[in-house]
Design an enzyme around this catalytic site. Structure first.
Site, PDB file in Angstrom:
ATOM      1  N   GLY A 127     -10.411  17.870 175.615  1.00  0.00           N
ATOM      2  CA  GLY A 127     -11.184  16.992 176.497  1.00  0.00           C
ATOM      3  C   GLY A 127     -11.855  15.885 175.708  1.00  0.00           C
ATOM      4  O   GLY A 127     -13.070  15.929 175.475  1.00  0.00           O
ATOM      5  N   TYR A 128     -11.076  14.913 175.262  1.00  0.00           N
ATOM      6  CA  TYR A 128     -11.610  13.754 174.537  1.00  0.00           C
ATOM      7  C   TYR A 128     -11.717  12.540 175.484  1.00  0.00           C
ATOM      8  O   TYR A 128     -12.778  12.024 175.745  1.00  0.00           O
ATOM      9  CB  TYR A 128     -10.695  13.384 173.358  1.00  0.00           C
ATOM     10  CG  TYR A 128     -10.998  14.066 172.044  1.00  0.00           C
ATOM     11  CD1 TYR A 128     -11.499  15.356 171.984  1.00  0.00           C
ATOM     12  CD2 TYR A 128     -10.760  13.414 170.834  1.00  0.00           C
ATOM     13  CE1 TYR A 128     -11.757  15.963 170.764  1.00  0.00           C
ATOM     14  CE2 TYR A 128     -11.025  14.014 169.610  1.00  0.00           C
ATOM     15  CZ  TYR A 128     -11.515  15.289 169.586  1.00  0.00           C
ATOM     16  OH  TYR A 128     -11.766  15.881 168.376  1.00  0.00           O
ATOM     17  N   SER A 129     -10.541  12.069 175.987  1.00  0.00           N
ATOM     18  CA  SER A 129     -10.480  10.788 176.709  1.00  0.00           C
ATOM     19  C   SER A 129     -11.194  10.852 178.052  1.00  0.00           C
ATOM     20  O   SER A 129     -11.238  11.899 178.703  1.00  0.00           O
ATOM     21  CB  SER A 129      -9.023  10.397 176.961  1.00  0.00           C
ATOM     22  OG  SER A 129      -8.315  10.396 175.761  1.00  0.00           O
ATOM     23  N   GLU A 244      -4.124  16.005 164.551  1.00  0.00           N
ATOM     24  CA  GLU A 244      -3.285  15.716 165.723  1.00  0.00           C
ATOM     25  C   GLU A 244      -2.171  14.741 165.339  1.00  0.00           C
ATOM     26  O   GLU A 244      -1.022  14.914 165.713  1.00  0.00           O
ATOM     27  CB  GLU A 244      -4.154  15.120 166.841  1.00  0.00           C
ATOM     28  CG  GLU A 244      -3.374  14.780 168.109  1.00  0.00           C
ATOM     29  CD  GLU A 244      -4.265  14.326 169.261  1.00  0.00           C
ATOM     30  OE1 GLU A 244      -5.499  14.258 169.086  1.00  0.00           O
ATOM     31  OE2 GLU A 244      -3.714  14.048 170.341  1.00  0.00           O
ATOM     32  N   ASN A 381      -0.565   3.283 169.090  1.00  0.00           N
ATOM     33  CA  ASN A 381      -0.056   2.779 167.807  1.00  0.00           C
ATOM     34  C   ASN A 381      -0.803   1.527 167.349  1.00  0.00           C
ATOM     35  O   ASN A 381      -0.939   1.286 166.145  1.00  0.00           O
ATOM     36  CB  ASN A 381       1.453   2.544 167.905  1.00  0.00           C
ATOM     37  CG  ASN A 381       2.219   3.859 167.821  1.00  0.00           C
ATOM     38  OD1 ASN A 381       1.615   4.934 167.840  1.00  0.00           O
ATOM     39  ND2 ASN A 381       3.534   3.787 167.725  1.00  0.00           N
ATOM     40  N   GLU A 382      -1.309   0.732 168.310  1.00  0.00           N
ATOM     41  CA  GLU A 382      -2.102  -0.448 167.914  1.00  0.00           C
ATOM     42  C   GLU A 382      -3.377   0.021 167.188  1.00  0.00           C
ATOM     43  O   GLU A 382      -3.768  -0.541 166.160  1.00  0.00           O
ATOM     44  CB  GLU A 382      -2.501  -1.286 169.144  1.00  0.00           C
ATOM     45  CG  GLU A 382      -1.355  -2.025 169.817  1.00  0.00           C
ATOM     46  CD  GLU A 382      -0.477  -1.110 170.668  1.00  0.00           C
ATOM     47  OE1 GLU A 382      -0.961  -0.057 171.127  1.00  0.00           O
ATOM     48  OE2 GLU A 382       0.710  -1.445 170.869  1.00  0.00           O
TER      49      GLU A 382
END
Ligand SMILES: Cc1cc2nc3c(=O)[nH]c(=O)nc-3n(C[C@H](O)[C@H](O)[C@H](O)COP(=O)(O)OP(=O)(O)OC[C@H]3O[C@@H](n4cnc5c(N)ncnc54)[C@H](O)[C@@H]3O)c2cc1C
Length: 395
Positions: A127-129, A244, A381-382
């Site tokens: 539960g990060y984002s 991760e 990736n950015e």
């Protein structure tokens, strides 16, 4: 420099092959090969088989119930698993929370949490984002307010992978609004069936149910579920993300995908000739194969570096970027090799639809679309490029 494996490593590789041949049930490898979305039971059965052998948490030292493998052994294990079509290990417990508890957990947390992950018994979600807090994770707003010996949690998480199957969830929560946003974040563990938590599905473009929204409405969480110190969760969050990113590289998965692309290109025809003889298509295969070969070496190099310094560093962003690019290129090549037969989604196929490709390819379009995610999750990736320019190039 000798890049070949030692006799001991080759013997280890054979041991893994023998184990997979005798312990991987056919109904599991068939499900993986067909490309369908796997139910929890399949993952669970496989996790527990690995757990009984002590091979689920491949990066853990022996003292915590891991196999204590060298980086090369972990690499060989991953490659052999992909070759045998095992399910991917659901990483949230084994590869993310496990290392966090070993590094930041107290003795009670180590004793309670680590064995249940190592055995495959307990499934964790991440539960990060949040809506509005993805790349800019530190702006997260889910609030945890101290009330006696509990925190009361209110807010929302999103994109929670396989949260519908999880027993527990580790969350970043805001415990302070003082100072910089990074300074008021804490790392909190919760049972997912705690009253006030609701998991709602998000349907993806290919029709799958892989991700969820998770809502928290006055959820009471014991203070003892805090990992590390209150307001010091940002350090833990970053530590977890480097683990991760190492795992997202998926070298073994891409090696298997390359075998499948070449197979398809031999079976499919263009202008009456096997597609693999088409110079433009063959050149794309060659380019991605060269990239993959370079990735294998980079992956090993970083696993050794991580072992030497005790944890992976910011250079795992290289693996994340390159690994996901290689993976997406291979999925694109498979889709192009199949041409029109890659188009139907599984749900759209009917008996009268004759556009079927070779065996095990009916989920190809769904797999292609599903894999668009890999350059976004785990930090886009950015963002990985931003990390590299700051931490490694000093820009
Ligand atoms: C399939 C899937 C599964 C996921 N699983 C989980 C999970 O289990 N748990 C969890 O907590 N999260 C999960 N995520 C969330 C994932 O980590 C975020 O989607 C990701 O961090 C990007 O955040 P965002 O979606 O809010 O996009 P945004 O942050 O809004 O970014 C949108 C676009 O802007 C670009 N961008 C943003 N900021 C910058 C910048 N500073 N410089 C350059 N470009 C920038 C991004 O690269 C991206 O292209 C998952 C995501 C997906 C797609």
């Amino acid at each position: 420099m000798d890049l070949s494996f030692s006799p001991e490593e080759i013997a280890f590789q054979q041991e893994v092959r023998d184990f997979l041949a005798s312990h991987l049930p056919e109904h599991i490898s068939d499900a993986v090969r067909s490309g369908v979305e796997l139910p929890r039971e399949i993952y669970q059965e496989w996790h527990e088989i690995l757990g009984r052998k002590g091979w689920l948490c491949t990066s853990w030292p022996k003292e915590y119930g891991g196999p204590g493998w060298t980086p090369v052994e972990r690499y060989l294990f991953d490659v052999e698993c992909s070759r045998a079509h095992t399910p991917r290990i659901v990483a949230f417990g084994p590869h993310m929370l496990g290392p966090v508890i070993q590094e930041f957990g107290n003795d009670r947390q180590k004793a309670e949490i680590l064995p249940s992950i190592a055995s495959g018994e307990v499934w964790w979600a991440q539960g990060y984002s949040e809506p509005g807090a993805g790349s800019d994770l530190a702006s997260l707003k889910t609030r945890a307010v101290r009330d006696g010996d509990h925190y009361v949690v209110n807010g929302q998480k999103t994109w929670t992978t396989l949260g519908q199957h999880a027993d527990k969830i580790f969350c970043l929560v805001r415990t302070s609004t003082e100072g910089k946003p990074q300074q008021g974040i804490s790392f909190l563990l919760m049972d997912i069936d705690t009253p006030g938590i609701e998991v709602r599905p998000i349907r993806l473009i290919e029709g799958g149910h892989e991700v969820n929204e998770v809502f928290f409405d006055n959820v009471r969480v014991p203070v003892e579920n805090l990992v590390g110190e209150e307001n010091k969760g940002w350090t833990i969050a970053k530590f977890l993300l480097t683990h991760e990113r190492t795992n997202i590289a998926g070298v073994g998965t891409s090696m298997q995908a390359l075998v499948e692309v070449k197979d398809l290109a031999r079976q499919m025809k263009r202008n009456g000739r096997p597609l693999i003889e088409d110079p433009l298509f063959a050149a794309r295969i060659a380019r991605v194969e060269v990239d993959l070969e370079a990735m294998k070496i980079t992956n090993l190099r970083m696993l050794f570096q991580a072992q030497k310094q005790g944890h992976p560093g910011p250079e795992t962003s290289i693996l994340k970027i390159k690994g996901t690019q290689v993976n997406q290129e291979l999925r694109d090549l498979a889709r192009r090799a199949l041409g029109p037969v890659a188009a139907p989604f599984p749900g759209q196929m009917t008996e009268t639809n004759l556009l079927f490709g070779p065996a095990d390819t009916e989920h190809n379009a769904a797999i292609y679309f599903n894999n668009r995610k890999t350059s976004i999750f785990g930090g886009s990736n950015e963002i990985q490029r931003n990390i590299l320019t700051k931490t490694m190039l000093g820009l």
